[in-house]
Design an enzyme around this catalytic site. Structure first.
Site, PDB file in Angstrom:
ATOM      1  N   CYS A 102       7.177  -5.523  57.153  1.00 40.09           N
ATOM      2  CA  CYS A 102       8.257  -6.386  56.684  1.00 40.09           C
ATOM      3  C   CYS A 102       9.460  -6.294  57.623  1.00 40.09           C
ATOM      4  CB  CYS A 102       8.682  -5.996  55.278  1.00 40.09           C
ATOM      5  SG  CYS A 102      10.057  -7.005  54.651  1.00 40.09           S
ATOM      6  N   LYS A 141      -0.745  -2.733  56.565  1.00 39.10           N
ATOM      7  CA  LYS A 141      -0.367  -3.990  57.202  1.00 39.10           C
ATOM      8  C   LYS A 141       0.846  -3.723  58.071  1.00 39.10           C
ATOM      9  CE  LYS A 141       0.455  -8.896  56.362  1.00 39.10           C
ATOM     10  NZ  LYS A 141       1.759  -9.175  56.990  1.00 39.10           N
ATOM     11  N   GLY A 205      -0.971 -14.456  60.907  1.00 37.62           N
ATOM     12  CA  GLY A 205       0.081 -15.126  61.654  1.00 37.62           C
ATOM     13  C   GLY A 205      -0.318 -16.510  62.128  1.00 37.62           C
ATOM     14  N   ARG A 229       2.012 -17.787  54.537  1.00 35.93           N
ATOM     15  CA  ARG A 229       2.857 -18.942  54.239  1.00 35.93           C
ATOM     16  C   ARG A 229       2.080 -20.241  54.031  1.00 35.93           C
ATOM     17  NH1 ARG A 229       6.978 -18.626  59.076  1.00 35.93           N
ATOM     18  NH2 ARG A 229       5.154 -17.661  60.063  1.00 35.93           N
TER      19      ARG A 229
END
Length: 330
Positions: A102, A141, A205, A229
């Protein structure tokens, strides 16, 4: 097949990325319905869990229909990470995932998330603390490195595997890039092709289409793809990618009826899980994504984000279905 501990995943699984304020049970349920092979909770602060913070505790809610599912934690203190992993283990997820990726300032400033990329020794100690405190598989991650001058994913992958990490998901950007610029999957491919690496490597990504998913699968040789996303407001992407892999053809785009049904389900499940008021309020940010690209939608969107009663919202969704009957979404 891909193995993570005792978890058996299909060849080249598609994973739903853990996303703050997105990857909650209602959204995960939709993604599971539409082909996601494994999912993760929103990331949970180890400190918040220990303090018994209500929001953190709610994020521990998982349901049998969404398995396999992992709970993701973050933090910068070994003792807190160890204790939080014990708390997480009590709700019996299929695995625990650690967030070292993050990039948000409020997380990084606490020496957590991508902030740990500047101190690989600390990353290893934090991970070891979690592994030692649970019977569950532990995955990680992370990102390529802090910035272009300190890409250290090769060392990170080897050292994590050496202490028992069961799988690694890599976002192909540095922390300095945040979510901007080009993601460079060549670094992920290098990790995957390292003869020392035997754990599954998942890439993350910029995957936003079936074509790109197929290209990246073939070009970079990873074990699976994590989608973030591109799934927000569009859970159909998992089915679309799988269909394209099998046939080389595209599924029809979701219709207005499909989109309204998804929103009805999302809203209903959110109210069931969070309570009526909170479920309504916290579903509002999702409407734009579900109805993205639909012409002259502003008035309907304004209704959806201002109405406060379930019956009014469902009536508004019925109106949208009628107003756009036969509308072809591009």
């Amino acid at each position: 097949m891909i193995k993570i501990g005792n978890i058996i995943l299909p060849d080249f699984p598609l994973l739903l990325a853990p996303m703050e304020d997105v990857s909650d049970p209602p959204f995960r349920r939709l993604c599971k319905m539409h082909g996601a092979d494994m999912m993760y909770s929103e990331f949970i602060s180890s400190e918040g869990l220990i303090r018994d913070a209500i929001k953190s505790r709610m994020k521990l809610d998982i349901f049998d229909y969404e398995r396999p599912v992992g709970i993701q934690i973050f933090g910068g203190d070994e003792e807190a990470m160890a204790l939080s992993s014990k708390i997480v283990s009590t709700v019996n997820p299929d695995l625990i995932d650690i967030n070292f990726g993050c990039p948000v300032k409020k997380v990084v400033c606490k020496g957590a998330g991508a902030g740990v990329l500047k101190d690989v020794d600390l990353m290893i100690r934090l991970t070891q603390a979690v592994i030692d405190s649970t019977h569950l598989p532990v995955t990680v991650k992370t990102r390529l490195g802090w910035d272009d001058n300190s890409i250290n994913i090769d060392e990170v992958a080897e050292r994590l595997q050496d202490i028992g990490v069961a799988a690694l998901s890599i976002h192909a950007r540095t922390r300095a890039q945040m979510y901007k610029g080009h993601s460079d999957w060549s670094h992920i491919a290098r990790v995957k092709n390292n003869p020392r690496i035997t754990m599954p490597i998942f890439g993350n990504g910029d995957i936003d289409s079936p074509e790109k998913a197929l290209q990246y699968r073939n070009e970079y040789g990873i074990d699976g793809i994590m989608i973030g996303r591109a799934a927000i407001g569009y859970p159909w992407i998992f089915d679309e990618i799988k269909h394209y892999f099998k046939t080389g053809e595209h599924l029809p785009k979701p219709t207005i009826i499909d989109r309204v049904e998804a929103v009805r389900n999302h809203l209903t499940w959110a109210m069931e899980w969070k309570g009526e008021r909170l479920g309504i309020v916290e579903t509002r940010p999702h409407y734009t994504n579900y109805f993205k690209g639909i012409h002259s939608f502003k008035t309907h969107k304004q209704q959806l984000v201002t109405l406060d009663r379930p019956e009014e919202l469902f009536a508004a969704l019925n109106e949208i279905e009628e107003a756009y009957a036969g509308y072809e979404v591009i």
